[in-house]
Motif scaffolding. Structure first.
Motif, PDB file in Angstrom:
ATOM      1  N   VAL A 158      36.840  37.051  32.751  1.00 35.32           N
ATOM      2  CA  VAL A 158      38.011  36.112  32.923  1.00 35.32           C
ATOM      3  C   VAL A 158      39.272  36.421  32.820  1.00 35.32           C
ATOM      4  N   ASN A 159      39.399  37.608  32.183  1.00 36.42           N
ATOM      5  CA  ASN A 159      40.893  38.207  32.009  1.00 36.42           C
ATOM      6  C   ASN A 159      41.090  39.235  32.851  1.00 36.42           C
ATOM      7  N   GLY A 160      40.295  39.147  34.034  1.00 32.33           N
ATOM      8  CA  GLY A 160      40.543  40.550  35.011  1.00 32.33           C
ATOM      9  C   GLY A 160      40.559  39.607  36.603  1.00 32.33           C
ATOM     10  N   PHE A 161      40.637  40.532  37.572  1.00 32.42           N
ATOM     11  CA  PHE A 161      40.876  40.178  38.840  1.00 32.42           C
ATOM     12  C   PHE A 161      39.578  40.805  39.830  1.00 32.42           C
ATOM     13  N   ALA A 162      38.611  41.133  39.133  1.00 29.05           N
ATOM     14  CA  ALA A 162      37.405  41.900  39.788  1.00 29.05           C
ATOM     15  C   ALA A 162      37.009  41.134  41.186  1.00 29.05           C
ATOM     16  N   TYR A 163      37.305  39.851  41.140  1.00 34.80           N
ATOM     17  CA  TYR A 163      36.877  38.961  42.196  1.00 34.80           C
ATOM     18  C   TYR A 163      37.783  38.919  43.491  1.00 34.80           C
TER      19      TYR A 163
END
Length: 457
Positions: A158-163
């Motif tokens: 939830v603290n990244g942009f892997a999606y």
């Protein structure tokens, strides 16, 4: 005499095996080909494919609607009496709704084939249009959809942009081809009627590289347009029946439920609330007979599982109610405009779970349902739900209220300040037993799980 001749001129019965060898090879080839015959026949163009090849788009949409209606009937073992809507009637209905609500809707049918992705589009008062995206064959689409769901629904990311990579690729396949039409006709509401492995996609979190899809459109997922109740009813003065449980015998507690219910009734809406041991099916039925409310909010565990619908359920304090028995609650008479399930868990990507989730509204006999694709934290659920009911007081349609709540989370308008949740309506004090560690509520994990199913109106 060489070795071959020595072998060949042995006793006659030995030579017979040599002459049988071509026959045996032919037999093996025949049996192998025969075993593949079903796959070959299945690879033949379907009737929908034939209609699309002929340019008969209206007939193809009717065929898709018929097929998906059968899928839901077979899954729920229930016959739905609604007739298949012709495309002219769909286009006219969208035009009527646009005039009545001020919101401009479009319907998108999307399904994959082995060789491509098919997108069919109807906008208000217009002829249907078709698109095919060759690079999004069924294998590539399945991989990208699975990757997107896995990344966006992972609470550890939830603290990244892997999606983002999968999100942007799916946007390019599903939305970019029709974007010029949507913009030229000022479409602001999208109804997704999609095939297998797309029904549990969080469309709100599709990203074009600059913004999320929800930042431009309010969204709904429908099983088929013909199975969707399309009349408009203004519910801004409706009453709410809010029920839920924070404690369970065999499932994890939901400590935010008591605050969630009190934030809705009577804080924002008139109605009644039932908590924990009072959250029973009998109380729900009795209350509906006494007060035919139009909005029912259930803050409890609900699961959409693989397999038959009797394996999926909504948890009440006294027992579980399986999906195949939802219609027994009699929510069609008088009609329930909105059912909200705020703590769902869905087997993402599973065909049966997808059918159960996407068919929730029609099976329950309600016009619109809002449910979550995965189980969101208590803080995230409380943030979304408290803002949604705030927006529902003024929004012209239900999906616009949901959209505004999701936008408030994206922009950071809903935030945690110590033990206080701040939203557009003010502040909600959090109980001490509710973990309120700092969380990034702007991440789509917290808001894109919530989906409007059925009518957006």
């Amino acid at each position: 005499m060489n070795i071959f001749n020595a072998w060949f001129f042995r006793k006659p019965h030995r030579r017979q095996g040599f002459f049988l060898l071509p026959f045996l090879l032919s037999l093996l080839f025949f049996l192998t080909f025969s075993s593949l015959a079903p796959s070959v026949s299945q690879a033949k163009p379907s009737r929908v494919d034939t209609l699309l090849d002929r340019g008969e788009i209206s007939e193809a949409i009717a065929m898709v609607e018929t097929g998906w209606k059968k899928d839901y009937q077979n899954f729920y073992r229930h016959k739905y009496e609604q007739p298949i809507q012709q495309t002219e009637a769909i286009a006219q209905k969208l035009l009527d709704i646009a005039r009545e609500t001020g919101e401009n809707p479009a319907v998108i049918w999307a399904f994959s084939r082995p060789e491509d992705l098919v997108i069919l589009l109807i906008t208000p008062g217009n002829e249907p249009i078709s698109f095919t995206i060759a690079e999004a064959d069924s294998e590539e689409l399945d991989i990208m959809a699975t990757t997107f769901r896995r990344e966006v629904a992972n609470p550890r990311r939830v603290n990244g942009f892997a999606y983002r990579r999968a999100s942007q690729q799916l946007y390019q396949w599903l939305i970019a081809p029709i974007k010029p039409i949507l913009e030229s006709q000022q479409i602001d509401t999208l109804l997704f009627c999609v095939g297998e492995n797309l029904r549990s996609l969080p469309f709100a979190a599709l990203h074009d590289g600059e913004q999320f899809l929800i930042e431009k459109y309010s969204l709904a997922t429908i099983p088929a347009f013909s199975l969707t109740e399309t009349t408009y009813t203004d519910i801004r003065n409706a009453r709410v029946l809010a029920m839920g449980a924070s404690e369970f015998q065999e499932q994890i507690p939901l400590p935010g439920v008591e605050v969630e219910l009190s934030a809705i009734v009577p804080e924002l809406w008139p109605g009644s609330a039932f908590l924990n041991q009072n959250f029973t099916i009998a109380n729900l039925q009795a209350e509906r007979q006494q007060d035919p409310v139009q909005i029912i909010h259930l803050a409890t565990h609900a699961e959409f599982k693989s397999g038959a619908p009797d394996r999926s359920y909504i948890q009440f304090s006294d027992r579980q109610l399986s999906l195949d028995r939802l219609e027994e609650l009699g929510w069609k008479d008088p009609p329930v405009e909105l059912l909200v399930l705020s703590a769902c868990q869905t087997a993402l990507g599973d065909r049966d779970a997808e059918l159960g989730f996407a068919g929730l509204a029609v099976q329950a006999g309600v016009k619109t349902a809002i449910a979550s694709l995965w189980s969101v934290s208590d803080i995230g659920t409380l943030a979304l739900m408290s803002e949604f009911y705030q927006q529902l007081r003024t929004a012209p349609i239900k999906t616009e209220a949901l959209r505004q709540a999701q936008l408030a989370m994206i922009r950071g308008d809903i935030r945690l300040e110590g033990a206080t949740l701040v939203n557009s309506g003010g502040a909600i004090e959090l109980p001490s037993d509710l973990p309120f560690a700092r969380v990034n509520l702007a991440h789509p994990y917290y808001w894109s799980a919530f989906v409007a199913i059925g009518s957006p109106w």
